[in-house]
Design a protein around this motif. Structure first.
Motif, PDB file in Angstrom:
ATOM      1  N   ARG A  24       0.791  -1.023   0.148  1.00  0.00           N
ATOM      2  CA  ARG A  24      -0.018  -0.015   0.075  1.00  0.00           C
ATOM      3  C   ARG A  24       0.806   1.361  -0.103  1.00  0.00           C
ATOM      4  O   ARG A  24       0.509   2.311  -0.835  1.00  0.00           O
ATOM      5  N   ALA A  25       2.063   1.430   0.568  1.00  0.00           N
ATOM      6  CA  ALA A  25       2.559   2.449   0.649  1.00  0.00           C
ATOM      7  C   ALA A  25       3.576   2.691  -0.525  1.00  0.00           C
ATOM      8  O   ALA A  25       3.736   3.816  -1.020  1.00  0.00           O
ATOM      9  N   VAL A  26       4.036   1.364  -1.063  1.00  0.00           N
ATOM     10  CA  VAL A  26       4.465   1.709  -2.445  1.00  0.00           C
ATOM     11  C   VAL A  26       3.494   2.231  -3.448  1.00  0.00           C
ATOM     12  O   VAL A  26       3.961   3.016  -4.356  1.00  0.00           O
ATOM     13  N   ARG A  27       2.120   1.780  -3.464  1.00  0.00           N
ATOM     14  CA  ARG A  27       1.124   2.073  -4.496  1.00  0.00           C
ATOM     15  C   ARG A  27       0.975   3.792  -4.060  1.00  0.00           C
ATOM     16  O   ARG A  27       0.988   4.319  -4.963  1.00  0.00           O
ATOM     17  N   ASP A  28       0.955   4.123  -3.020  1.00  0.00           N
ATOM     18  CA  ASP A  28       0.701   5.605  -2.536  1.00  0.00           C
ATOM     19  C   ASP A  28       1.552   6.543  -3.036  1.00  0.00           C
ATOM     20  O   ASP A  28       1.543   7.419  -3.748  1.00  0.00           O
ATOM     21  N   LEU A  29       3.167   6.180  -3.135  1.00  0.00           N
ATOM     22  CA  LEU A  29       4.215   6.940  -3.603  1.00  0.00           C
ATOM     23  C   LEU A  29       4.296   6.621  -5.090  1.00  0.00           C
ATOM     24  O   LEU A  29       4.573   7.723  -5.588  1.00  0.00           O
ATOM     25  N   ALA A  30       4.152   5.477  -5.583  1.00  0.00           N
ATOM     26  CA  ALA A  30       3.976   5.403  -7.036  1.00  0.00           C
ATOM     27  C   ALA A  30       2.747   6.417  -7.508  1.00  0.00           C
ATOM     28  O   ALA A  30       3.317   6.757  -8.869  1.00  0.00           O
ATOM     29  N   LEU A  31       1.914   6.549  -6.981  1.00  0.00           N
ATOM     30  CA  LEU A  31       0.835   7.447  -7.710  1.00  0.00           C
ATOM     31  C   LEU A  31       1.435   8.715  -7.867  1.00  0.00           C
ATOM     32  O   LEU A  31       0.714   9.507  -8.523  1.00  0.00           O
ATOM     33  N   THR A  32       2.282   9.194  -6.910  1.00  0.00           N
ATOM     34  CA  THR A  32       2.672  10.482  -6.993  1.00  0.00           C
ATOM     35  C   THR A  32       3.435  10.744  -8.214  1.00  0.00           C
ATOM     36  O   THR A  32       3.923  11.779  -8.536  1.00  0.00           O
ATOM     37  N   TYR A  33       3.990   9.499  -8.714  1.00  0.00           N
ATOM     38  CA  TYR A  33       4.771   9.470  -9.897  1.00  0.00           C
ATOM     39  C   TYR A  33       3.999   9.515 -11.181  1.00  0.00           C
ATOM     40  O   TYR A  33       4.619   9.494 -12.374  1.00  0.00           O
TER      41      TYR A  33
END
Length: 161
Positions: A24-33
Motif C-alpha cells: 500500500r505504501a509503495v502504491r501511494d508513493l508510485a501514484l505521486t509519480y
C-alpha cells in the motif's frame, strides 16, 4: 483492478499484513509519480499493490519470479505480471537472473508503469518513504552496475514528480 481485489489476491497468496502494508505504501508513493497523462494510473496502482505478491511464498530475490507465476495463475493481465517480475532494484538482465539462479530472462523495467513501481519500491522501506541517499546506502553491497542502474532509474523517475 480495485484495491480490494488486489488485497484479496495478496492474502490468497499468503502475504502477511506487513507485506500488504508495504505494498500500500509503495502504491501511494508510485501514484505521486503517475500524474502525467502518458501513465496508466490504474495499472500503476494495481502493479504496485501486487508487486510483492511472491513474498507470500518466499522473501528471497526470487519472490519477483514467483509473484509473476502467481499472477499468471490468477489470470492477471501481462502488464501487471511484467511489473511484478521487473520491480527488483533497477532491474535485472537475463545474465544477472541466471547468475542469481533465476530463469534467464530480461527483467529490466521497460514501460513507464514498470519503472514507476520499481522506483517507488526502491524508496519504501517497510512502510516508510526514504530518500535516494538512504536507498543507495542499503544497496552498497550490490555490484556497481546495479547501483548505477538504481540511480539512473531514480533520476529518470524524478522527472515525473
Amino acid at each position: 483492478m480495485r484495491e480490494e481485489d488486489c488485497i484479496a489476491l495478496l492474502r490468497r497468496a499468503g502475504c502477511s499484513e506487513g507485506v500488504i502494508a508495504h505494498c500500500r505504501a509503495v502504491r501511494d508513493l508510485a501514484l505521486t509519480y503517475a500524474s502525467d497523462g502518458l501513465v496508466d494510473r490504474d495499472l500503476v496502482a494495481a502493479g504496485a499493490l501486487l508487486h510483492d505478491i511472491g513474498r507470500g511464498a518466499t522473501h528471497e530475490i526470487r519472490h519477483a519470479e514467483v509473484g509473476g507465476a502467481l499472477c499468471r495463475s490468477f489470470g492477471l493481465d501481462e502488464a501487471i505480471v511484467a511489473i511484478v517480475e521487473r520491480h527488483i532494484g533497477g532491474g535485472l538482465t537475463a545474465d544477472e537472473c541466471s547468475l542469481l539462479g533465476l530463469l534467464p530472462r530480461d527483467c529490466m523495467p521497460q514501460t513507464l508503469e514498470e519503472k514507476i513501481v520499481a522506483h517507488a519500491d526502491n524508496l519504501v522501506k517497510g512502510t516508510r518513504v526514504i530518500v535516494m541517499e538512504e536507498r543507495m546506502m542499503h544497496a552498497i553491497a550490490l555490484p556497481r552496475r546495479q547501483r548505477k542502474r538504481i540511480c539512473r532509474l531514480g533520476l529518470e523517475m524524478e522527472l515525473f514528480r
